[in-house]
Design an enzyme around this catalytic site. Structure first.
Site, PDB file in Angstrom:
ATOM      1  N   GLY A   1      -7.682  25.570 -16.284  1.00  0.00           N
ATOM      2  CA  GLY A   1      -8.303  24.574 -17.269  1.00  0.00           C
ATOM      3  C   GLY A   1      -7.171  24.350 -18.217  1.00  0.00           C
ATOM      4  O   GLY A   1      -6.411  25.114 -18.386  1.00  0.00           O
TER       5      GLY A   1
ATOM      6  N   ASP B   1     -15.111  32.196 -15.692  1.00  0.00           N
ATOM      7  CA  ASP B   1     -16.069  31.372 -15.643  1.00  0.00           C
ATOM      8  C   ASP B   1     -16.094  30.280 -14.607  1.00  0.00           C
ATOM      9  O   ASP B   1     -16.147  30.748 -13.647  1.00  0.00           O
ATOM     10  CB  ASP B   1     -16.036  30.219 -17.190  1.00  0.00           C
ATOM     11  CG  ASP B   1     -14.565  29.612 -17.253  1.00  0.00           C
ATOM     12  OD1 ASP B   1     -13.519  29.996 -16.204  1.00  0.00           O
ATOM     13  OD2 ASP B   1     -14.572  28.540 -17.838  1.00  0.00           O
TER      14      ASP B   1
ATOM     15  N   GLY C   1      -9.868  27.116 -13.512  1.00  0.00           N
ATOM     16  CA  GLY C   1     -10.612  25.725 -13.369  1.00  0.00           C
ATOM     17  C   GLY C   1     -10.472  25.263 -11.897  1.00  0.00           C
ATOM     18  O   GLY C   1     -11.245  24.741 -11.506  1.00  0.00           O
TER      19      GLY C   1
ATOM     20  N   GLU D   1      -8.583  35.427 -16.105  1.00  0.00           N
ATOM     21  CA  GLU D   1      -8.991  35.276 -17.696  1.00  0.00           C
ATOM     22  C   GLU D   1      -9.019  36.450 -18.617  1.00  0.00           C
ATOM     23  O   GLU D   1      -8.887  35.928 -19.841  1.00  0.00           O
ATOM     24  CB  GLU D   1     -10.416  34.286 -17.630  1.00  0.00           C
ATOM     25  CG  GLU D   1     -10.708  32.970 -17.144  1.00  0.00           C
ATOM     26  CD  GLU D   1     -10.522  32.924 -15.595  1.00  0.00           C
ATOM     27  OE1 GLU D   1     -10.135  31.827 -15.207  1.00  0.00           O
ATOM     28  OE2 GLU D   1     -10.552  33.976 -14.967  1.00  0.00           O
TER      29      GLU D   1
END
Length: 483
Positions: A135, A216, A185, A208
């Protein structure tokens, strides 16, 4: 049909000219004519918030109008029979997922879900270096640090997770080619798809914890269900990378094909649009798979599967570290190196997250991810901002974590990240067009004008005793209900 006829007759290269045909378009749709631009097959409108126009649900509210789905757009769309293909097109940024990309894909994917003429949806990259390297977290950090804040740093996560859920709940088969780097992402765009196709270029990871965040995009919903015990902990705590074949071996991907075969496979998918059953799609993908050579060495991750299950067993991160230190093997040492470079707070939050995800649905997982994202971005924790600074912005690779050690991260601190603190819970797209609405609108009109029609559909699907009053309400009231 009237909307489609008026618009299709009046699209011209270089813009749109107004004619008497547009006068027949309903008032709420007519007002967007000046902001619609044309490129080949698809158009997008810039839905600005104005006092005279009601808010339209699920449509992007961007400050910059789209200039069509052309060669320079972050996502382009290809059409072959009943197969729609999203092509991620930010090659210079390794297709890092940003808000514009999410805003393009979400409304189209949601519309295609309600269109019986669409048999299959494909996601691929325009460049085999990366499917999607993550992301656009740099934009999130910039928005979060602004004082006063002019942008909501959580807007990206809210819309990204909504798209992740849409991919995971779609009844239209989605085929995703993980051709190149697939992280963060990019995992969210691919791991929830029905068919996940790896290639020789695939590099899969959830890194992450190295930037002071957590895994996530609902990824833990899938990773906690892998066959190898505690493989989810190994992948999410260390951020270890997998090859395409390893992704297939573990069940993260469903098929493996050479990158050069992707165009051919998409062509074949267009030949079964009348019977695009999962079985038919799987057969096409299986036929493109090369036969696995005999006597090929077992991939490293499978060779260490039993060791991973043993070393990553334990109820705390400290226990896992002790297991690795006691083992002392080169593999254990490599894991320790990655854990020691990660944020201690992120490690403890991630382990708790994995423990919870085993028994949660995708919706529950994404809602909890949204709570965690809110608390990482909006609370007193500075690790996310520090991690992105050191790893992405300044690239000094020397983050100063706070707290700096696992011992300093208390259970109460971990608990605080799981307490909902967002202004409103994450909501998903569940609207289905009633037959009388769907039959009244041509496919191309829905592609760019369906936002307001979904407001109508939602009202018809959920009648209430105040329906008559609602139909007579002002634009302002309509805007409130849409939101």
């Amino acid at each position: 049909r009237r909307v489609h006829g008026a618009f299709s007759r009046n699209f011209q290269k270089g813009g749109m000219r107004r004619t008497t045909g547009l006068a027949r378009v309903p008032t709420q749709l007519r007002s967007i004519s000046s902001s619609v631009v044309k490129h080949r097959k698809y158009t997008f409108a810039n839905w600005e918030s104005t006092s005279h126009r009601p808010s339209l649900v699920w449509m992007p509210n961007t400050s910059t109008p789209y200039t069509g789905v052309g060669n320079n757009a972050p996502v382009t769309v290809e059409d072959a029979a009943g197969v729609k293909t999203f092509v991620l097109n930010r090659s210079k940024q390794l297709n890092a997922l940003n808000l514009d990309m999410v805003n393009i894909m979400t409304p189209l994917l949601h519309h295609w879900e309600n269109n019986p003429s669409i048999s299959t949806v494909v996601l691929r990259s325009a460049d085999d270096r990366a499917f999607c390297a993550g992301g656009d977290i740099k934009a999130v950090v910039v928005a979060g640090k602004q004082k006063p804040r002019t942008k909501n740093p959580l807007e990206f996560f809210e819309k990204e997770y909504r798209l992740n859920h849409l991919i995971g709940s779609s009844t239209t088969p989605i085929v995703c080619f993980l051709d190149g780097i697939t992280m963060g992402g990019g995992v969210g765009l691919s791991i929830h798809a029905k068919f996940r196709v790896a290639t020789e270029n695939t590099v899969f990871a959830m890194p992450e914890t190295a930037i002071g965040f957590f895994p996530d995009v609902g990824a833990t919903h899938k990773l906690t269900r892998l066959a190898v015990p505690h493989m989810d902990r190994y992948l999410c705590l260390t951020g270890a990378r997998l090859t395409g074949q390893e992704c297939v071996d573990l069940g993260i991907c469903t098929h493996y094909i050479p990158s050069s075969q992707i165009p051919y496979v998409i062509e074949q998918l267009a030949t079964v649009t009348d019977d695009a059953s999962p079985e038919a799609i799987s057969e096409i993908l299986s036929e493109a798979q090369p036969e696995r050579e005999e006597n090929v060495p077992v991939s490293p991750v499978l060779a260490n599967a039993e060791l991973i299950s043993s070393l990553f067993k334990g109820s705390t991160v400290e226990q896992i570290v002790r297991n690795l230190e006691k083992n002392g093997s080169p593999f254990a040492e490599s894991c320790l190196k990655m854990l020691r470079a990660a944020s201690p707070t992120s490690l403890k939050v991630t382990l708790r997250q994995l423990q919870l995800s085993k028994n949660q649905t995708l919706e529950q997982t994404l809602r909890r991810d949204y709570t965690l994202a809110n608390n990482f971005v909006q609370t007193t924790s500075t690790d996310f901002y520090e991690g992105v600074r050191a790893q992405v912005i300044d690239k000094t690779k020397d983050p100063k974590w706070n707290p700096a050690t696992l011992a300093e991260v208390t259970e109460a601190m971990v608990d605080s990240f799981f307490v909902p603190n967002e202004e409103k819970p994450l909501e998903f797209l569940h609207v289905t067009l009633p037959a009388e609405v769907a039959d009244d609108i041509e496919t191309h009109a829905k592609d760019h004008l369906w936002g307001n029609l979904f407001v109508q559909a939602e009202k018809k699907a959920q009648p209430n005793e105040n329906q008559e009053k609602t139909s007579e309400s002002s634009d302002a009231q309509t805007s409130t209900k849409a939101q």
